[in-house]
Structures are given as structure tokens and as C-alpha cells.
Design an enzyme around this catalytic site. Sequence first.
Site, short mmCIF file in Angstrom:
data_model
loop_
_atom_site.label_atom_id
_atom_site.label_comp_id
_atom_site.label_asym_id
_atom_site.label_seq_id
_atom_site.Cartn_x
_atom_site.Cartn_y
_atom_site.Cartn_z
N GLU A 159 48.59 62.34 83.06
CA GLU A 159 47.16 62.09 82.84
C GLU A 159 46.25 63.20 83.39
O GLU A 159 45.26 63.56 82.75
CB GLU A 159 46.76 60.73 83.42
CG GLU A 159 47.19 59.54 82.60
CD GLU A 159 48.67 59.22 82.72
OE1 GLU A 159 49.20 58.46 81.88
OE2 GLU A 159 49.31 59.72 83.68
N GLU A 169 55.27 49.50 74.97
CA GLU A 169 56.03 50.72 75.28
C GLU A 169 56.80 51.21 74.06
O GLU A 169 56.83 52.42 73.77
CB GLU A 169 56.99 50.46 76.44
CG GLU A 169 56.32 50.19 77.77
CD GLU A 169 55.70 51.44 78.40
OE1 GLU A 169 55.84 52.53 77.82
OE2 GLU A 169 55.08 51.30 79.47
N ASP A 172 43.77 50.51 80.47
CA ASP A 172 43.37 51.90 80.23
C ASP A 172 43.38 52.30 78.76
O ASP A 172 42.39 52.78 78.20
CB ASP A 172 44.22 52.86 81.07
CG ASP A 172 45.72 52.60 80.94
OD1 ASP A 172 46.12 51.60 80.31
OD2 ASP A 172 46.50 53.39 81.49
N GLU A 190 50.62 57.15 92.96
CA GLU A 190 50.38 56.08 92.00
C GLU A 190 49.14 55.26 92.36
O GLU A 190 48.40 54.84 91.47
CB GLU A 190 51.61 55.16 91.93
CG GLU A 190 51.54 54.11 90.84
CD GLU A 190 51.68 54.68 89.44
OE1 GLU A 190 51.62 53.88 88.47
OE2 GLU A 190 51.86 55.91 89.30
#
Length: 580
Positions: free
Chosen positions: A395, A141, A281, A374
Amino acid sequence: MARERLRSIYSFKSRTLIFLSLLLLNPAFSQKATGFGDSRRRNMKAKVRQMFYHAYENYMAYAFPHDELKPLTSTFTDSLSELGNLKLEHLPQNYQGSALTLIEALSSLVVLGNNTEFEKGVLWLSEHLSFDVDARVNLFECNIRVLGGLLSAHILATDSKNRLERGIYQNELLGIAEDLGRRFLLAFDTPTGLPYAWVNLKHGVMENETTETSTSGCGSLILEMGTLSRLTGNSQYENAARHALQKLWSMRSSLNLLGTTLDVITGEWIEYSTGIGAGVDSFYEYLLKAYILFGSDEFWDMFHSVYLAVQRYFRHGPWYHEADMRTGRATYWQLTSLQAFWPGLQILVGDVAAANASHREFYHVWKRFGVLPERYLLDRNVLHPTEKYYPLRPELAESTFYLYQATKDPWYMEVGESIISSLNRYAKVTGGFASIRDVTTMQQEDHQHSFFLSETCKYLYLLYDDTFLAGQNYIFTTEGHPLPIRSSWHEKLPEYYIPRNWTRVKSEDDVLPLSSMSQQVCPVTFLENTGRQIESACHIHDNRADHRCRSDDECGIDSTTCRRRTCSLAGYCGLWVFID
């Protein structure tokens, strides 16, 4: 002759796709979308601008220089140590924030053309930002949000656009970024070279730190750390990230699949179930984008192999389920909101039809609930009982932007219009934009994530005004920070810069792995005047050359539609089943 610019023109009549900056298009070559007039486009552009500034100005008024805004109470949260920290363990006592949202917003300010506010932000960070703080942060992150944000801002501050007053900026952000990079290196001190998921910015890895990390966590560092090495001339940052990526790749199964979580000390997998969503991902994303940014065939070879495996073992019509990395057998049939990045990645590969099919399914779910939940259980056609939230994720907007750039179909602008309408209806509050706690009730949560400014608003704005990309080649990181594609950064300039076929050629005798990278063709097609065979990027051959089969497992992926072939009652592989 090698060129620094990739130009793209789409000709669906000739079924040829030629990419400019791999879909980061120059508006000079773009055709106006019919059916979505200039007035309507300007109106949507203005709405996104209003959204961005509503979020940004409330952050600056009520949260800066802390990390993120709490829009319902007009207060702040110092959340850098909370990112990825589901149990909220080992939170710092005296940490006062690192202006996270400002760092994330800088490149978006440039995209919106606000150089004045960009300059103010750069100068404030140059003078005040320090990472000599006793705070335990998530490496992944902090890398994508902070290091990526600082590097992108430094590049935008020093390019030829004269965005800042001459002489006012002396590369301070690059110095701060390198200081952060040095602190990151402490996390890589493991027997495997795979980094710990957590590192204390002041003291390094804590005693008895967890050794569990995710595939994304140790496989999605190469863009930022590679860029840091290119800018500083110090190769140790890229070497560390690259070694971790190589080690991770060596742990793949015989099916070329990787799990979701692993142990950085033993190098053993913890979670074998895997897919294209959370935990893995951005690993796929960074393999392809590292190839684009740095030009190393190693990244392409890894990406191409794993992309084929994803198509073979995860794809079911327009959906992607999860499967066991060891056997390829399905484990969980579920949609997760993070999967919505996948159509955008497929656009960079050139698999436009497959990207469009998946994107439309994600959009149908968005329309059903008003936002994208989600997690949605595909096999039961219900929401996940606890993961009903929507934290303003970008996204779907990101993939919508890429698909519009690829097709110029005005329908994607209408999708963007729907997304903007939903965000303003359900998430906008007086103090900013609030996350949605429950998509069934639209109950709000007191949190405005920094990526709303770095990604969600940026991609929606670029959908209606891509002036920022004019004459430039950028690749966007997984956090939406633009990095320039420079020939000087390439280990070997890829041959797709050659305008004749716009792909890379290893040797005269090699099969060309281009198909969807530049054109959609059957694998039996030969490149004109060369006699060399072209292989599809998504194509997987049937097990037998005569296409005979006993079960679906013996059939591959069709080269032109990227659909899974099935075994007929007569015992032949083909497109016998179509899932719309």
C-alpha cells in the site's frame, strides 16, 4: 465529442489539475523529475526487476504449481483456502494448489516487458487450471486475486500489443474465469443478496456456514464481476455484485458511514466501529474505480457521500482514526498498514495536498521501524502488542507511485528507493522474499505472499518506468491487476471526457461535484462564463451560513486544504488549529 483517452497536465501555477486516466499517466506527457537523474532512475528500475525475478524464479523452482512460496525452506503452501481464514478452519484435504502466485504475476510480467514468460504462463494455465476442486475459499480474496488476475491476463493477451504468438491463445482464461464466476454466484443466494464470505468451489456454500462478512468482503466485487459481465455478455455477475453493493449502501447510517462487519442473512451490523482500514478499505476504493471503469453516476454519488463522511468523522490532521458509524465519535486511534492505500485513492479524487500529508506520516513510520508495522496505536504512540508484523504489503509503494504521477516530485522516487532498500535488507533471503514477523527484531516468517509480485514489485517498477501505461488508460484493482478504461463499457460516458472542464455535469442547474476531481477551488468560485457554482470534493459546509459556532462539531471541512475547521473562542469556524 466523447474521447477514449483522458489526458492530464498538472499546472500548479494556475492551480488546475487535469487528469489523464485519472493519474495513470502517459509518459509522453510526463516531465523528467529533476534531482533524480536518469542513471539513478535506471539503477532503481534494475533493482526492482531483480527483486521481482528473485521472488518469481524461486516460486517457479520450488513452489509452482502450488499457491505460494515458503522462501526460508524453499517449499510451498497451498494457501488459497487459508486466505482470510485466521482460525484455519475447514481446510481441504486433497487440494493441490491453483498456481496462485503465477496468476498474480502475469500482469507484472507484462509491465516488466517479459512477453515470453507471460505467454508461457497463459498457456500453462489455459491447459491445466481447473476450479472443480473441493476447497472452501474466501470470496473476496479469491475474487481479487484469482478472478481479477485471470481477467487482466486475458485482456493483456488479447489486446492490440501482439504479446502472444498469433492464434496460440483461444480465450481459455476467459472461459476459466467465467467458470469461477459461476461458482461465486452460489454465495449470493441469501435473503439480502449480500454474499457469504466463504464458498466451496465444488459444492457451494457449506451447511452451517458462518453468516458474518465484512464491508469489503461484499462491497469490493464490482470491478472483477462487472468486467466478467462486460467480456462475456452475461450480466448476472455484475448484477449480483451491484445488488450486493446497493444493499450494503442502504444499510449506511444517517451519517453516511458503514460498519466493518455484518450478517448476510439478517442484514444487521455486527461491528459498528469503522474507519478506512481493514474490513472496509477496498469498499471506498471500488466505489470510485467502478465509476471510472463503468461510468455510472450511482457509483460516484455513493463515493462522494461516503468520502465527505470520512473527511468529517475520521480525519484528524493527516491521520484517520476509527469512529462509531452511528454517532461519528472516535473509537480507536490507530494506524494500520492497510490505511496506506488512502493517499493513492485521494490522488484519483484529486486531493493532492491531503494525500501528501497522510503519505508523509506513513513514510515517517516506515523510516522509524524500517518497514510498516501492521498496527500502531496513535493515542499511546506504541506498536500494537501482537500485530507487529509486515507481510510485504504494497500500500505505501502504491500511494508513492500515484503521488509521483500526480506531482512529478522526485522526493517520491527517493521514498521508493528507501522502500526498495528496506525490502532487500530485511526481507530478501536466498529462497525469495520473506515476510517480517516482528518489526522490532526483524524476525522473518516463512511466507512470500502472492501480492508481493502482483502489487509491491509492480508499483515500485512503475515508479521508475511507466512505459507500460504509454497510450493506455488503465485502472488498477485492489490487487494491482490492470483493467482497461473503455468507452464501450460505460453505461453513460462521463462528461469529464470533455476537455473544457474534465468533469461530469448532471444538468445545467446542478452544482458541479468536481473541485478536486479536476481543480482545487473554493466552493464560492464560479465556472468561467457559466455562473454555475463549483463544489469541492472534500468540502463540508459549516452548520451556519454566518460561520458562527458553539463547538467544533458545528464546523466543517475547508475546501482548499481539506483540513478540519474548528470553533474559535470568539465563536467562529475557521482554520484556527494547524496540525503538522
